[in-house]
Design an enzyme around this catalytic site. Structure first.
Site, PDB file in Angstrom:
ATOM      1  N   PRO A 187       0.842  -1.205   0.000  1.00  0.00           N
ATOM      2  CA  PRO A 187       0.000   0.000   0.000  1.00  0.00           C
ATOM      3  C   PRO A 187       0.870   1.244   0.000  1.00  0.00           C
ATOM      4  CG  PRO A 187      -0.001  -1.040   2.166  1.00  0.00           C
ATOM      5  CD  PRO A 187       0.714  -1.976   1.247  1.00  0.00           C
ATOM      6  N   LEU A 188       0.548   2.177  -0.884  1.00  0.00           N
ATOM      7  CA  LEU A 188       1.383   3.359  -1.081  1.00  0.00           C
ATOM      8  C   LEU A 188       0.499   4.600  -1.131  1.00  0.00           C
ATOM      9  CD1 LEU A 188       3.560   1.711  -3.856  1.00  0.00           C
ATOM     10  CD2 LEU A 188       4.452   2.490  -1.647  1.00  0.00           C
ATOM     11  N   THR A 189       0.560   5.420  -0.097  1.00  0.00           N
ATOM     12  CA  THR A 189      -0.262   6.625  -0.038  1.00  0.00           C
ATOM     13  C   THR A 189       0.227   7.629  -1.068  1.00  0.00           C
ATOM     14  OG1 THR A 189      -0.768   6.301   2.290  1.00  0.00           O
ATOM     15  CG2 THR A 189      -1.023   8.525   1.434  1.00  0.00           C
TER      16      THR A 189
ATOM     17  N   GLN B  22      -7.185  -1.502   1.343  1.00  0.00           N
ATOM     18  CA  GLN B  22      -6.681  -1.319   2.708  1.00  0.00           C
ATOM     19  C   GLN B  22      -7.582  -0.324   3.442  1.00  0.00           C
ATOM     20  OE1 GLN B  22      -3.128   0.936   4.053  1.00  0.00           O
ATOM     21  NE2 GLN B  22      -2.303  -1.074   4.605  1.00  0.00           N
TER      22      GLN B  22
ATOM     23  N   ALA C 282      -1.665  -0.821  11.680  1.00  0.00           N
ATOM     24  CA  ALA C 282      -0.231  -0.601  11.870  1.00  0.00           C
ATOM     25  C   ALA C 282       0.130   0.882  11.830  1.00  0.00           C
ATOM     26  CB  ALA C 282       0.534  -1.359  10.779  1.00  0.00           C
TER      27      ALA C 282
ATOM     28  N   TYR D 290      -1.530   4.343  13.451  1.00  0.00           N
ATOM     29  CA  TYR D 290      -2.884   4.823  13.192  1.00  0.00           C
ATOM     30  C   TYR D 290      -3.862   4.224  14.205  1.00  0.00           C
ATOM     31  CZ  TYR D 290      -0.575   6.618   9.053  1.00  0.00           C
ATOM     32  OH  TYR D 290       0.290   7.279   8.213  1.00  0.00           O
TER      33      TYR D 290
ATOM     34  N   ARG E 224      -2.805  -5.729   8.868  1.00  0.00           N
ATOM     35  CA  ARG E 224      -1.436  -5.212   8.932  1.00  0.00           C
ATOM     36  C   ARG E 224      -1.139  -4.767  10.361  1.00  0.00           C
ATOM     37  NH1 ARG E 224       1.854  -0.757   5.131  1.00  0.00           N
ATOM     38  NH2 ARG E 224       3.597  -2.186   4.814  1.00  0.00           N
TER      39      ARG E 224
ATOM     40  N   GLY F 158      11.977  -2.536   2.637  1.00  0.00           N
ATOM     41  CA  GLY F 158      13.299  -2.401   2.046  1.00  0.00           C
ATOM     42  C   GLY F 158      13.818  -3.628   1.335  1.00  0.00           C
TER      43      GLY F 158
ATOM     44  N   ARG G 245       8.277   1.291  -2.814  1.00  0.00           N
ATOM     45  CA  ARG G 245       8.781   2.354  -3.686  1.00  0.00           C
ATOM     46  C   ARG G 245       9.308   1.863  -5.031  1.00  0.00           C
ATOM     47  NH1 ARG G 245      11.720   6.465   0.667  1.00  0.00           N
ATOM     48  NH2 ARG G 245       9.765   7.261   1.563  1.00  0.00           N
TER      49      ARG G 245
END
Length: 347
Positions: free
Chosen positions: A25-27, A100, A176, A179, A226, A295, A317
């Site tokens: 998931p990528l905001t 999500q 996670a 939040y 998550r 990573g 990323r």
């Protein structure tokens, strides 16, 4: 070493993934002003449909869950229709996608939703300002009442139902990264003295109530969670946090979820109270499918899977920089390096 990434993986009797690479998931903050997903977002997700599973950007379950600008929602008919275009595009390209589900808790700001309080586990604020809107500083939250917690559980379940109406293959509950749900799971944010605080069983109660309500609504086989047992983002650590996650993970073992997904930006981080890496800690207790993230490259992710540290790897990323990430890895092609400026465009 990476060949194992391209073998199918059966999550359960309902869902089989074509490979073991997930899109994390990528905001991106690219929804319109009504928090409706756009046509550009549909194309963005469809270009990444050859991953085993796409996990959508975090998507808010109701207005007071918003803490970032232009993050999509799943609580209006217009938003559901917008997501339907995205899921159709992904499915037409042969992919699978989970939504999500997100409420940011004390990271929310009234600027986005007008009247009403910022809610959290306890009235404990954090320093800082709203991402991408630095002029807005975080507010001191109000501890949610038991009635408000019950409504939140209902709203998570309704958002899951909305996700299925929008054509998603399932949902990942965002518990996670500091939040709302995570705020109940860590002592630094939860100092309640009622049935939602004070003991591991009580502090895990909200998370389990959400999981159970969502599973009752759409089926546990289509529900993931998550978690960030290692506090590292928007949260201070506490040595007693481990007992909370020990209890929560044991309880999750009986829920038959699709998977549990580690919430961490860099899994090389270690936590004394977890005895090392967050992913290794979760693996030592949780017996279901585990998704590693933080990573990893294709090579290091495949090595971790070969060492039985987790079952699937989520890529973040590098997936922004390489819409054809799976093709490039499979064919040993050079990857485009991620740069911060890429966040501004949906490539």
């Amino acid at each position: 070493m990476t060949d194992a990434l391209f073998t199918p993986y059966k999550l359960n009797n309902s869902i089989t993934l074509s490979n073991r690479i997930l899109m994390a998931p990528l905001t991106r903050c690219m929804a319109d002003d009504k928090l409706v997903p756009t046509e550009e977002m549909a194309a963005y997700y469809a270009r990444r449909a050859d991953t085993g599973l796409i996990i959508s950007e975090a998507t808010i379950i109701r207005p007071d869950g918003q803490g970032y600008p232009n993050t999509p929602g799943l609580f209006t008919d217009e938003q559901i229709a917008g997501w339907k275009k995205i899921t159709t595009s992904v499915h037409n390209a042969g992919g699978k996608i989970f939504a999500q589900l997100w409420h940011v808790g004390r990271v929310a700001h009234p600027y986005f939703f007008g009247e009403g309080d910022v809610l959290s586990a306890s009235s404990i604020g954090i320093e800082g300002s709203v991402p991408r809107m630095r002029e807005l500083t975080f507010q001191t939250p109000r501890a949610a009442s038991t009635e408000e917690i019950a409504q939140l559980v209902t709203d998570y379940a309704q958002a899951a139902s909305n996700a299925m109406a929008a054509g998603f293959d399932g949902v990942e509950i965002h518990g996670a990264n500091g939040y709302l749900i995570d705020q109940f799971l860590h002592y630094a944010a939860n100092q309640r003295d009622d049935k939602y605080g004070g003991t591991p069983e009580n502090m895990a109660r909200f998370a389990l109530e959400v999981v159970d309500a969502v599973a009752d609504k759409i089926g546990a086989d289509r529900v993931a969670l998550r978690l960030s047992p290692g506090a590292y983002f928007l949260m201070q650590s506490h040595n007693d946090d481990r007992a909370v996650f020990d209890y929560l993970l044991r309880e999750l073992n009986s829920r038959d979820l699709a998977f549990v997904h580690i919430g961490i930006f860099d899994d090389s981080m270690t936590f004394d109270y977890l005895g090392g890496h967050a992913s290794d800690y979760v693996r030592s207790i949780y017996t279901g499918t585990l998704v590693g993230v933080g990573g990893y490259t294709a090579e290091t992710g495949a090595k971790a899977m070969a060492d039985d540290r987790f079952d699937l790897v989520a890529i973040g990323r590098p997936m922004i920089a390489n819409p054809d990430y799976v093709h490039r890895v499979k064919n040993n092609e050079t990857l485009v390096a991620y740069e911060e400026g890429m966040l501004q465009e949906l490539v």
